[in-house]
Design an enzyme around this catalytic site. Structure first.
Site, PDB file in Angstrom:
ATOM      1  N   ALA A 185       0.220  18.341  25.166  1.00  0.00           N
ATOM      2  CA  ALA A 185      -0.453  19.309  26.044  1.00  0.00           C
ATOM      3  C   ALA A 185       0.301  20.617  26.192  1.00  0.00           C
ATOM      4  O   ALA A 185      -0.305  21.685  26.322  1.00  0.00           O
ATOM      5  CB  ALA A 185      -0.692  18.686  27.420  1.00  0.00           C
ATOM      6  N   THR A 222       2.223   3.286  34.028  1.00  0.00           N
ATOM      7  CA  THR A 222       1.330   3.944  34.972  1.00  0.00           C
ATOM      8  C   THR A 222       1.034   5.369  34.512  1.00  0.00           C
ATOM      9  O   THR A 222       1.941   6.145  34.242  1.00  0.00           O
ATOM     10  CB  THR A 222       1.959   3.983  36.378  1.00  0.00           C
ATOM     11  OG1 THR A 222       2.234   2.653  36.809  1.00  0.00           O
ATOM     12  CG2 THR A 222       1.029   4.666  37.372  1.00  0.00           C
ATOM     13  N   CYS A 304      13.560  21.517  18.760  1.00  0.00           N
ATOM     14  CA  CYS A 304      14.084  20.156  18.710  1.00  0.00           C
ATOM     15  C   CYS A 304      15.380  20.068  17.913  1.00  0.00           C
ATOM     16  O   CYS A 304      16.154  19.133  18.078  1.00  0.00           O
ATOM     17  CB  CYS A 304      13.042  19.215  18.104  1.00  0.00           C
ATOM     18  SG  CYS A 304      11.466  19.242  18.969  1.00  0.00           S
TER      19      CYS A 304
END
Length: 360
Positions: A185, A222, A304
């Protein structure tokens, strides 16, 4: 500050922030429920997640399902490790480390070559018995767009699954057809910490993160209604603005190309996303350039791999020498970048580079 590192991450869209805040309210609010609880607050949170799932799915091909993950790295691990069968895993030489390093441990890994423009030829040999082919849609360092449709056909002919890292494509252009597609996202103005793996109907994966099996038995943990709501809002906004954003990014590209005339472009000039400009100037000391231009946020390659001190393996894969790779910078812009910012950044960067030439 001028932000030109939009391949590393993008500013959060105001619409995404607004959607998230509804699920971050304290004890006096009603949006903080656990989406896996059976009571009213839990059902409300679960409903919000499904609305967001539909918005995220709308930018994928039809005939598949969306599984939310903690980001694209987790999604790619799930795809590669969860794909059943034995046999080689073939990956382009310029894949993200989340693909190459995972394939290496799940392999055997086969590296597919790229040309000097960064293009991975779909006609090259693929070993017999290959079970998975991974070719990213848009490269994160040089912005080159691959022939994903041809690779999808190549994989099908080889009897292999086709995995696409669409992190730099999703929300910016139509996503390639594949068996599995990974996205994140925060690369298109959504929040960090949330991504998704799209899996074509009929493709079965083995669960890699065990526990409660919350995501249809495929991924445990969750879910965060806030992060997913932000993801969904960013996806909906990208769908509405895709043509407008693309035109804006192209205009910024044209302006930047004019400013950096004489600098050498790394990667194809035509087969690329124009929000990414990887350029070099022989002899340039990039570390010094960054120090001299601290108010301009840009990079020397993938976030990264920053700080490793090693030349970019992507730039090495397209044939650059160590010196050429180390004299390269990556500039990236997006929806919220202004033309005036390109002008100011180019002026500052070129002046600093010129200073290096004059004084060494």
């Amino acid at each position: 500050m001028i932000y030109l590192d939009n391949q590393a991450t993008t500013p959060l869209a105001p619409e995404a922030l607004e959607a998230m805040l509804k699920h971050l309210e304290g004890p006096d609010g009603t949006g903080f429920g656990n989406p896996h609880s059976p009571h009213k607050l839990g059902r409300q949170a679960a409903a919000a997640i499904e609305v967001a799932r539909e918005r995220v799915a709308a930018l994928f091909p039809s005939g598949g399902r969306v599984t939310f993950t903690g980001g694209a790295t987790e999604a790619l691990n799930l795809a590669i490790r969860g794909a059943a069968g034995n046999g080689p895993i073939a990956c382009s030489a310029i894949e993200h480390s989340a693909v190459l390093d995972t394939a290496r441990t799940a392999g055997p890994e086969v590296v597919l070559g790229v040309d000097v423009q960064g293009r991975c030829d779909p006609n090259q040999d693929v070993p017999a018995g290959t079970r998975l082919i991974a070719v990213m849609q848009v490269n994160n360092e040089i912005g080159v767009v691959q022939e994903s449709d041809k690779w999808a056909a190549r994989a099908k002919a080889a009897g292999a699954l086709f995995l696409v890292d669409a992190v730099q494509a999703y929300g910016k252009m139509p996503v390639a057809s594949a068996d599995m597609i990974a996205v994140s996202a925060h690369k298109f103005h959504g929040p960090k910490g949330i991504g998704a793996l799209w899996v074509r109907d009929g493709v079965d994966l083995t669960e890699q993160q065990t526990g409660g099996g919350q995501e249809s038995g495929l991924r445990s943990g969750t879910l965060s209604p806030a992060l997913i709501a932000g993801f969904g809002a960013a996806a909906g906004l990208a769908s509405e603005r895709m043509e407008e954003d693309s035109a804006h990014v192209a205009a910024l590209w044209d302006r930047a190309r004019d400013h950096f005339d004489g600098w050498i472009l790394n990667g194809s000039d035509t087969s690329r996303w124009r929000g990414n400009m990887n350029i070099r100037k022989d002899g340039l000391d990039v570390a010094r350039l960054m120090s001299d231009c601290r108010d301009i946020m840009f990079s020397a390659g993938s976030a990264c791999a920053s700080g490793s001190g090693k030349p970019s393996r992507v730039l090495k894969a397209i044939g650059l020498s160590d010196a050429q790779a180390k004299s390269s910078i990556r500039l990236g812009w997006s929806r919220y970048t202004a033309l005036e910012e390109i002008d100011e950044a180019a002026k500052t960067l070129k002046a600093a580079a010129k200073e290096q030439e004059l004084w060494g």
